[in-house]
Motif scaffolding. Structure first.
Motif, PDB file in Angstrom:
ATOM      1  N   ARG A 122       0.835  -1.202   0.000  1.00  0.00           N
ATOM      2  CA  ARG A 122       0.000   0.000   0.000  1.00  0.00           C
ATOM      3  C   ARG A 122       0.869   1.251   0.000  1.00  0.00           C
ATOM      4  N   TRP A 123       0.370   2.287  -0.641  1.00  0.00           N
ATOM      5  CA  TRP A 123       1.133   3.526  -0.767  1.00  0.00           C
ATOM      6  C   TRP A 123       1.004   4.408   0.474  1.00  0.00           C
ATOM      7  N   LYS A 131       5.804   5.481  -0.361  1.00  0.00           N
ATOM      8  CA  LYS A 131       6.023   6.368  -1.496  1.00  0.00           C
ATOM      9  C   LYS A 131       7.459   6.881  -1.516  1.00  0.00           C
ATOM     10  N   ASP A 176       0.843  13.606 -10.860  1.00  0.00           N
ATOM     11  CA  ASP A 176       0.389  12.712  -9.796  1.00  0.00           C
ATOM     12  C   ASP A 176       1.580  11.884  -9.310  1.00  0.00           C
ATOM     13  N   LYS A 207     -10.502   0.175  -4.027  1.00  0.00           N
ATOM     14  CA  LYS A 207      -9.981   1.313  -3.253  1.00  0.00           C
ATOM     15  C   LYS A 207      -9.879   0.956  -1.780  1.00  0.00           C
ATOM     16  N   GLY A 230      -6.240   0.905  -1.235  1.00  0.00           N
ATOM     17  CA  GLY A 230      -5.983   2.297  -0.897  1.00  0.00           C
ATOM     18  C   GLY A 230      -5.656   3.100  -2.148  1.00  0.00           C
ATOM     19  N   GLU A 231      -4.818   4.115  -2.000  1.00  0.00           N
ATOM     20  CA  GLU A 231      -4.465   4.984  -3.119  1.00  0.00           C
ATOM     21  C   GLU A 231      -3.822   4.207  -4.269  1.00  0.00           C
ATOM     22  N   SER A 280      -4.772   1.746  -5.668  1.00  0.00           N
ATOM     23  CA  SER A 280      -5.773   1.212  -6.583  1.00  0.00           C
ATOM     24  C   SER A 280      -5.765   1.936  -7.931  1.00  0.00           C
ATOM     25  N   ILE A 281      -5.297   3.192  -7.947  1.00  0.00           N
ATOM     26  CA  ILE A 281      -5.286   3.925  -9.211  1.00  0.00           C
ATOM     27  C   ILE A 281      -4.344   3.265 -10.220  1.00  0.00           C
TER      28      ILE A 281
END
Length: 303
Positions: free
Chosen positions: A78-79, A84, A139, A261, A265-266, A268-269
């Motif tokens: 997960r981010w 990140k 992004d 999502k 979480g993020e 997922s994009i």
């Protein structure tokens, strides 16, 4: 004496395939490793530790070419804010370390080749076909790739030919993207993610390795190149084609965006969006893709 190619990320999926391709082409290969490894007749290993800012400078000084593949997996975890940071630093910091050795020792390479990603165009789904001239997105994926490539460009400032390979989804036998998907699809539970309309730019591992080989052998190559087929594959088409190889039609409902999502979480994009990218620039150099048919490529990868 054979020219030497130094690989970062040489023990990963792409690195292992590329090592074989380079050796077959007559190069000697060196690999930077975090652990002690014994040299083999095929490969010389050197130590490095990104967290401790350590690199055996002899690895760089003995290299004629360097190919940078290292980097934390984009969709492994997960981010979180920490994750990140790790994703970006694992791509940028190695280049900074290499740059320092090159500059301090006035070392000139024949070429520096760095991996990058189609993600530089952003986490969007659009009918637009992005080219290497498209500005980076603002992004997380776009910023990550932009910083990755900017670090590589710093190597270029030393008057070293620099190439950046913007890679799509890499397909190969029992590895990478398909290694995670195959068990689910083989069990009959393959599914379409979200709308299924998001594009899935892909490339076979053999084509990708040949692009890397061309990047060191063709002195005309410089700058960024998209490395993916331009066949308009969407997530829905990919999923249906993959399920077909296991003799069934997808019956599981599309996994809705809100579920992904919650699950991812993020991050997922990265699976809910996807762009098309043009391969025209690399093809104009004379490169020919050997794998352009999705179904035949998938058969090659799983049978």
């Amino acid at each position: 004496m054979a020219q030497n190619v130094l690989l970062t990320g040489g023990t990963g999926f792409i690195g292992k395939y590329l090592t074989d391709v380079l050796i077959e082409a007559g190069y000697s290969v060196s690999i930077l490793s975090r652990s002690d490894k014994e040299n083999t007749p095929r490969v010389t290993y050197y130590k490095w530790d990104i967290k401790k800012n350590y690199i055996d400078k002899n690895a760089v000084l003995n290299a004629d070419y360097i190919i940078h593949l290292a980097g934390e997996g984009i969709v492994e975890k997960r981010w979180t804010k920490k994750r990140k940071k790790a994703i970006i630093e694992s791509r940028v910091r190695p280049i900074e370390m290499i740059y320092s050795v090159l500059e301090n020792n006035n070392k000139k390479l024949e070429a520096f080749v760095s991996a990058s990603g189609i993600g530089i165009y952003g986490a969007v789904t659009s009918h637009k076909i992005f080219t290497e001239d498209t500005p980076p997105a603002n992004d997380f994926l776009g910023i990550t790739c932009q910083k990755w490539e900017s670090a590589a460009d710093k190597i270029g400032s030393l008057n070293i030919r620099t190439v950046k390979i913007r890679t799509g989804i890499v397909l190969g036998k029992n590895e990478g993207f398909l290694k995670k998907l195959t068990p689910t699809f083989k069990s009959g539970f393959g599914a379409i993610l979200g709308s299924g309309k998001q594009y899935l730019p892909w490339i076979h591992i053999e084509d990708l390795c040949q692009i890397y080989l061309k990047s060191i052998e063709d002195a005309k190559l410089e700058g960024a190149y998209n490395a993916c087929t331009t066949d308009n594959t969407t997530n829905a088409r990919f999923s249906k084609t993959f399920a077909k190889l296991f003799d069934y039609t997808i019956w599981v409902p599309k996994l809705p965006p809100f579920f992904l999502k919650i699950l991812l979480g993020e991050m997922s994009i990265a699976v809910l969006t996807g762009t098309r990218a043009s391969s025209e620039k690399i093809q104009k150099t004379g490169f020919e893709f050997q794998f352009t048919d999705l179904e035949k490529t998938l058969i090659n990868c799983i049978k």
